[in-house]
Structure formats: structure tokens, C-alpha cells
Design an enzyme around this catalytic site. Structure first.
Site, PDB file in Angstrom:
ATOM      1  N   ASP A  56       3.228   2.317   1.885  1.00  0.00           N
ATOM      2  CA  ASP A  56       4.439   2.803   2.544  1.00  0.00           C
ATOM      3  C   ASP A  56       4.246   4.271   2.927  1.00  0.00           C
ATOM      4  O   ASP A  56       3.115   4.702   3.149  1.00  0.00           O
ATOM      5  CB  ASP A  56       5.642   2.609   1.604  1.00  0.00           C
ATOM      6  CG  ASP A  56       6.924   2.259   2.351  1.00  0.00           C
ATOM      7  OD1 ASP A  56       7.337   3.069   3.193  1.00  0.00           O
ATOM      8  OD2 ASP A  56       7.508   1.193   2.094  1.00  0.00           O
ATOM      9  N   HIS A 107      11.410   6.584   3.365  1.00  0.00           N
ATOM     10  CA  HIS A 107      11.275   5.129   3.341  1.00  0.00           C
ATOM     11  C   HIS A 107      10.527   4.640   2.104  1.00  0.00           C
ATOM     12  O   HIS A 107      10.953   3.695   1.426  1.00  0.00           O
ATOM     13  CB  HIS A 107      10.558   4.692   4.618  1.00  0.00           C
ATOM     14  CG  HIS A 107      10.539   3.231   4.881  1.00  0.00           C
ATOM     15  ND1 HIS A 107       9.505   2.415   4.471  1.00  0.00           N
ATOM     16  CD2 HIS A 107      11.407   2.426   5.526  1.00  0.00           C
ATOM     17  CE1 HIS A 107       9.744   1.173   4.869  1.00  0.00           C
ATOM     18  NE2 HIS A 107      10.893   1.149   5.515  1.00  0.00           N
ATOM     19  N   SER A 126      12.854  -4.099   5.503  1.00  0.00           N
ATOM     20  CA  SER A 126      12.150  -3.182   4.599  1.00  0.00           C
ATOM     21  C   SER A 126      12.834  -3.101   3.248  1.00  0.00           C
ATOM     22  O   SER A 126      12.186  -2.909   2.222  1.00  0.00           O
ATOM     23  CB  SER A 126      12.113  -1.769   5.204  1.00  0.00           C
ATOM     24  OG  SER A 126      11.046  -1.588   6.065  1.00  0.00           O
TER      25      SER A 126
END
Length: 661
Positions: free
Chosen positions: A163, A237, A599
Site C-alpha cells: 500500500d 490510504h 480498498s
């Protein structure tokens, strides 16, 4: 010998050619990688193991065969090209046999024709595709107690996250309020040191932290100032997905003086291994992602979370799931690693899936039973629905509405789109103070150059009681998320309701012959949007969640395979955020964010797979996937078959907005 001689002639000839601009290519060559090598090469014994075993990457058999493959990669490049005309970025040895190299298209063509080369693919880009969901999924009263409670859920299981990195100082990853973490001998990853602070990224909870950016650097898009040449999350994220799967339990989610609940990962005691391969502005490159996956499997992770996917189906292979990326995932599963990948956010359209591998769990996103709603009450008695995680204006009082375009300090600043309410310096504080500021939701909000957070800051700095943001024009299917703000504020997402607001404002506002306002007479009050509303029509397939059927090639022909595999919560998910992350303008500088996307769904499955792995340590990835799919429900909370969320302009407060993968 003839082949070598031919290669040397090609290399000499090639040195005389004018080389085009170099690009990154992923090359696979003949010969089995470590995971599937069953012998046959003189001097090297078999390294493949049975599906329920893990390869010992530290053994002499594995390390010697691995070195052998890398030497062959280097030899091939050295024979074909002059030194200095290419740069090898990675050698892939454990999951696929190949390498990533920065070369010209002409060199790539020579490689394609070379003996022993199976494929040459130009690198392609990828993108990054909680407080309530553990309770929604029944973990605190169902699964966690069987494993010793939340403080043992996921004990000694390692989840790898490919990620955007991690913010290691977040309380979701802290160890100061937990029992000490012991070593995990099976894990062999390393912990990079922050080049600025010289501090280690690991703490016992986080047991591995590495970054991969060779392809991004070669492509000329990596900026160390904002992308960070370390595992530090410059986006938010990666921290969000890691906390959703394995964040500590009971972490208060506080923003703007309000607490929105207590956050927890699905497996709060699981260990986190970070493999940063995604970056803020450009996403990432498959060459870096494949290197990250290979390293994660080599290091000994049990579970792999991929909240990342291709920008589009691969155009270089006849079958979507036979490219180097999906072949890497196949070998990861062979190595005993369970892989959860986000399905993509191209819904509600069919064939929008971006997770093609049959051998992994492709995860769609659901909305759960929690909705955040708010309303604006006008002086004429009309109540307009909207969204806004904000406190209410003072009870039993109404306040004057003033439109940004009517309180400009200078009409010449119209070029700055003052209705966006992003620039307080162009608005007259004397006219705004004590009133509700009325702003317009323009395309700048979609582009990310304007944000609801900035509207709130503008209103607050001018002394406004609150703000209203009206959507006047929207494409069908556009989705919105409620954004937490510290003052009363609401987003009117239904265009017809926005028109009612504007009509009321125009009718009640008196102007002189030049159009200048003589008196503001429109009034209103903003409701309390802080408390969620729980509904029984859940779960539902989120509007944005990608749909199948799976496709077999770039022309979007159907594959004989149904995807996604499973549905998990992926809408309005609270979890950790990186305060230095700048990807989502509404959460700049914040420690938590409420995000939507597949996600957010994938780490729910990765975390729950972790709990199964803890209970059944010898189960294969296929067995874990089967257990998840065969025990999942096909009914919602009301006992009805699961539905897909439908878009309705009058119900936009139920809809979630996300560019997140």
C-alpha cells in the site's frame, strides 16, 4: 554457442542505433521460480514444497537456486546490451522467474526475440483502489471470544500490506497500552530507518517496514519531498487499510472536539508488515508492486492485503489473469499466503472488475447499517435533506443566509470562483459574521482543488455560524461522503433541493437596480448530523463497487469465472489516517478519516482471514477462502436477499463518494 554469438552481434549492432526514450518492462524467462522448481538443473536440488508447507527461504537450497536465477538474469542482459544502456530494477526469483528493467522499446524488442525469454510486458500503472464494522460483523460477541478475546485476536499472525506505507506513531499501531509483543520467528522482514528522524519504523506491532520505488524513480515521477523515500505514509490510504485489518481495539476516534466511536481492526492482535509501493500523486507501478509482493512472501507473511489494482485490463496478454502481476499472486497462494484484493470502484457498471485472479479473494464493497444524515430547515418551513457530520446551530433559532457571491469585497475577484468559499480573504467578514454562509459545490471539489474542510475553515475564520454547500449540477451516479466539520455545516446533494434553496434565497433577498443586495432576508437552521442512523436494509452492494462477470481479455469478452468472490463493509469506514497525508483534502492534518471504496472492504476480509488462520494454522489459502465464502450470508439484516444500492437523487444522503480503490 551460436546463440551467444548471435546475441553479441546484436549487442554491437544495437550500440550503433539511436535509442528511443527508455521505459520500464517486466520480463519473464524460461525456468521455474523457487516456489515451483522441482529440480532438473545440474547442481541445484528441488525447492518446491507441498501446498500446506512454507518454503524455508533461508535454506542453502533456496538461496543457491535464487542466486542462480539472478545470475542468469544479469547474464542475459549483459549478453544482449552494452553496459550503461539499461538498468535492471529488480530480479524476481521466488514467485516468478524474471526481472524488471529500464530499457528502450528497441531493446525490449530484442529481448522479446532472445532465446529463453517467455514474455516482455511494458510496465503498467496501478492505483489505490473503523468504528462500527466489528460490531456489524458480530466479531466482539462471536469470533473474538473463541480466540481469547480481542486482546488475543490474530495473535502472531502476520498481515502484509502492499500500500502507501504507514504512519507508525498512530495510536492504532501503538504498543504502550498492550501486553508486550514477543518475537515471531517465522517472519524474516526488515525495518527501514526513517532517513530524517533516524527512527525505526517497527515497534513489535509493526514488525516489518520497507518501501519499493525503483520503477517510480526510473519513470521520473518519484519526488522524495512528498512521496518519502521510506515506509512513511504520505497519503493516508496505507494507514487506513492497516488499521482496518489489524489496528488496536478501543481507540477513540476524535475530530473537532467530538468522538465518533472507538476504532478497532478485525484482528487487533495481528502483526503488521508494511511494503510501501503506492505513492500520493501517481499511484504505483506493477514492477514495484510485484517486487513488494515477492518480498512479503519471502519474509513469511501469512496474509496479504492488496487495496490496489490496475488502471485498466492489461493489453499485453491475451488473458487478463496470465500477466506477470497475476502470475505473482498465483505463486504467492502456492506459497501458502492468503491474498485479499479490492475488486475496484467502477460500479454499478458490469465488467468493471479490476481483480482478475481466480486464485485469490476479490472483495466487493458493501454499505453497512449506519447512515449519516442531516437537514437544513428554511425560514419558509421547508426541510431540505443533506449530509454533514456537524453539530446543529443553536436550538430554536434561525440565522440569516448570505451567499458568497453577494458578500465579495471586490467584484473583480470573481475569477477566483468565490462561491467555492475557499478564500476567506475575498469575502466581507462584516456581512458574513453571525450568519450562515451559502456556498456552491463546483467541479473544483471533484478535482480536489476545493474541499469541504476548507469551506468550514473559511466560514469559521469569517465568524459565520455555519455553512451550506449546495450542489447545483451533478452527473448521474455521482456519490458523496459526509465530511466531519467543527461548525454547523451541510452539503445539499440533491440538485432539486438545491434549486429550492436558491429560489427561496433569491425571492427573499432584496436588491437594488445594480443587483447589489440591500437586505438579506433568507433564514435557516442546520440540524445535528453527528449521530448515525441505523437501518435494517443492510448490507447492500455499494453503488460504486465493481461488478463482474470477470473478463478474459482487453476486448472485455466474458471469462468463464464469476467475480467478485465476497462482499465486505467498504462504505463510510472510520480508521487511522496519516496527519502528513495530503491525498484527501478533507482530512489533511487529521488522525482519522472516514473513507469509502473496495480498498476499505479488502482489509476486512484480510483481518477475518487472519482469525481463521489463527484458529486453523495449517489451512491452505483455498481452504480459508472456501470457509469465508461458504459461511457468508446471502440475506440482509431484515432476512431478505441482499440488494444492490440504487441511486436516487432524493436519497443522496445515503450515497458515498470515493476515488479510493
Amino acid at each position: 554457442m551460436r546463440a551467444v554469438g548471435f546475441a553479441s552481434q546484436v549487442a554491437m549492432l544495437f550500440g550503433l542505433l539511436i535509442i528511443s526514450k527508455a521505459e520500464i518492462y517486466i520480463v519473464t524467462v524460461e525456468g521455474e521460480p523457487v516456489i515451483s522448481y522441482k529440480g532438473g538443473v545440474d547442481g541445484f536440488e528441488a525447492t518446491a514444497v507441498e501446498s500446506d508447507e512454507k518454503i524455508d527461504v533461508t535454506s542453502e537450497l533456496v538461496t543457491s537456486y535464487s542466486r542462480h536465477l539472478e545470475k542468469k538474469h544479469d547474464m542475459l542482459l549483459g549478453l544482449l546490451f552494452e553496459r550503461g544502456t539499461y538498468k535492471k530494477l529488480y530480479s524476481y526469483r521466488h514467485l516468478i522467474n524474471g526481472f524488471a528493467v529500464h530499457i528502450s522499446p528497441e531493446q525490449a524488442e530484442i529481448l522479446r526475440r532472445a532465446a529463453g525469454v517467455k514474455s516482455v510486458e511494458r510496465d503498467w500503472k496501478v492505483r489505490r483502489l473503523t468504528t462500527h464494522t466489528p460490531q456489524f460483523l458480530g466479531l466482539p460477541t462471536g469470533v473474538w471470544p473463541t480466540g481469547g478475546g480481542f486482546d488475543r485476536a490474530g495473535e502472531d499472525i502476520v498481515i502484509g500490506f502492499v500500500d502507501s506505507g504507514i504512519y507508525p506513531h498512530h495510536p492504532s499501531f501503538a504498543t504502550y497500552n498492550t501486553e508486550p509483543y514477543g518475537p515471531v520467528p517465522k517472519y524474516r522482514g526488515k525495518c527501514e530507518v526513517d532517513p530524517d528522524t533516524k527512527r525505526n519504523f517497527c515497534n513489535g506491532k509493526i514488525i516489518g517496514a520497507q518501501h519499493f520505488a525503483e520503477a517510480a524513480i526510473a519513470a521520473g515521477v518519484f519526488n522524495p519531498a512528498i512521496d518519502f523515500a521510506s515506509p512513511l505514509d504520505g497519503d493516508g490510504h496505507g494507514s487506513h487499510t492497516a488499521a482496518t485489518a489489524a489496528g488496536n481495539n478501543g481507540i477513540p476516534v476524535r475530530m473537532h472536539g467530538y468522538e465518533f466511536g472507538k476504532a478497532s481492526g478485525m484482528a487487533p492482535r495481528a502483526r503488521i508488515a508494511v511494503y510501501k509501493a503506492l505513492y500520493r500523486l501517481f499511484g504505483g507501478f506493477v514492477a514495484d508492486v510485484v517486487a513488494a509482493i515477492e518480498q512479503a512472501v519471502h519474509d513469511g507473511v501469512d496474509i496479504l492485503n492488496l487495496s490496489v489494482g490496475a488502471n485498466s485490463p492489461p493489453a499485453t496478454t491475451k488473458t487478463t489473469f496470465l500477466n506477470s502481476f497475476d502470475a505473482t499472486l498465483l505463486s504467492a497462494v502456492k506459497a501458502g499466503v492468503f491474498v485479499a484484493q479490492a475488486a475496484g470502484n467502477g460500479g454499478p457498471f458490469p465488467k468493471s472488475l479490476l481483480s482478475y485472479s481466480p486464485w485469490i479473494a476479490s472483495v466487493a464493497a458493501a454499505i453497512d447499517d449506519r447512515r449519516y444524515k442531516n437537514h437544513l430547515t428554511l425560514g419558509n418551513g421547508k426541510i431540505l435533506p443533506g449530509i454533514g457530520l456537524s453539530p446543529a446551530t443553536h436550538s430554536n433559532r434561525t440565522f440569516t443566509l448570505v451567499a458568497a457571491n453577494d458578500v465579495l469585497l471586490d467584484s473583480s475577484v470573481i475569477r477566483y470562483s468565490p462561491s467555492d468559499c475557499q478564500r476567506p480573504e475575498v469575502l466581507n467578514k462584516n456581512l458574513v459574521e453571525g450568519n450562515i454562509l451559502l456556498c456552491g459545490y463546483s467541479f473544483n471539489f471533484v478535482l480536489g482543488t476545493a474541499s469541504i474542510k476548507k469551506v468550514s475553515q473559511t466560514a469559521k475564520s469569517l465568524g459565520a455560524i455555519g455553512f451550506v454547500l449546495a450542489v447545483e449540477n451533478v452527473s448521474p451516479g455521482t456519490k458523496f461522503d459526509p465530511v466531519p466539520v467543527g461548525i454547523p455545516g451541510i452539503l445539499i446533494t440533491d440538485v432539486s433541493k438545491s434549486m429550492e434553496l436558491i429560489d427561496y434565497y433569491n425571492v427573499t433577498t432584496s436588491r437594488d437596480w445594480t443587483g447589489r443586495v440591500r437586505r438579506f432576508k433568507a433564514t435557516g437552521s442546520i440540524g445535528d448530523g453527528l449521530m448515525p442512523v441505523l437501518q435494517k436494509s443492510a448490507p447492500q452492494v455499494a453503488l460504486f463497487s465493481a461488478r463482474g462477470p470477470n473478463i478474459k481479455d482487453y476486448s472485455f469478452q466474458d471469462a468463464d469465472l464469476l467475480k467478485p468472490d465476497i462482499l465486505a463493509p467498504g462504505s463510510l469506514i472510520w480508521a487511522a489516517w496519516a496527519p502528513n497525508g495530503t491525498d484527501e483534502p478533507n482530512y489533511i492534518g487529521e488522525g482519522f478519516a472516514m473513507m469509502s471504496g473496495t480498498s476499505m472492504a479488502a482489509p476486512h476480509i484480510a483481518g477475518i482471514a487472519c482469525l481463521i488462520k489463527q484458529k486453523h494454522p495449517h489451512w491452505s489459502p483455498a481452504a480459508i477462502k472456501s470457509a469465508l465464502m461458504t459461511t457468508s450470508t446471502t440475506l440482509d439484516r431484515a432476512g431478505r436477499p441482499l440488494q444492490a444500492q440504487q441511486y436516487s437523487g432524493s436519497e443522496t444522503c445515503d450515497i458515498g463518494l470515493s476515488n479510493t480503490f
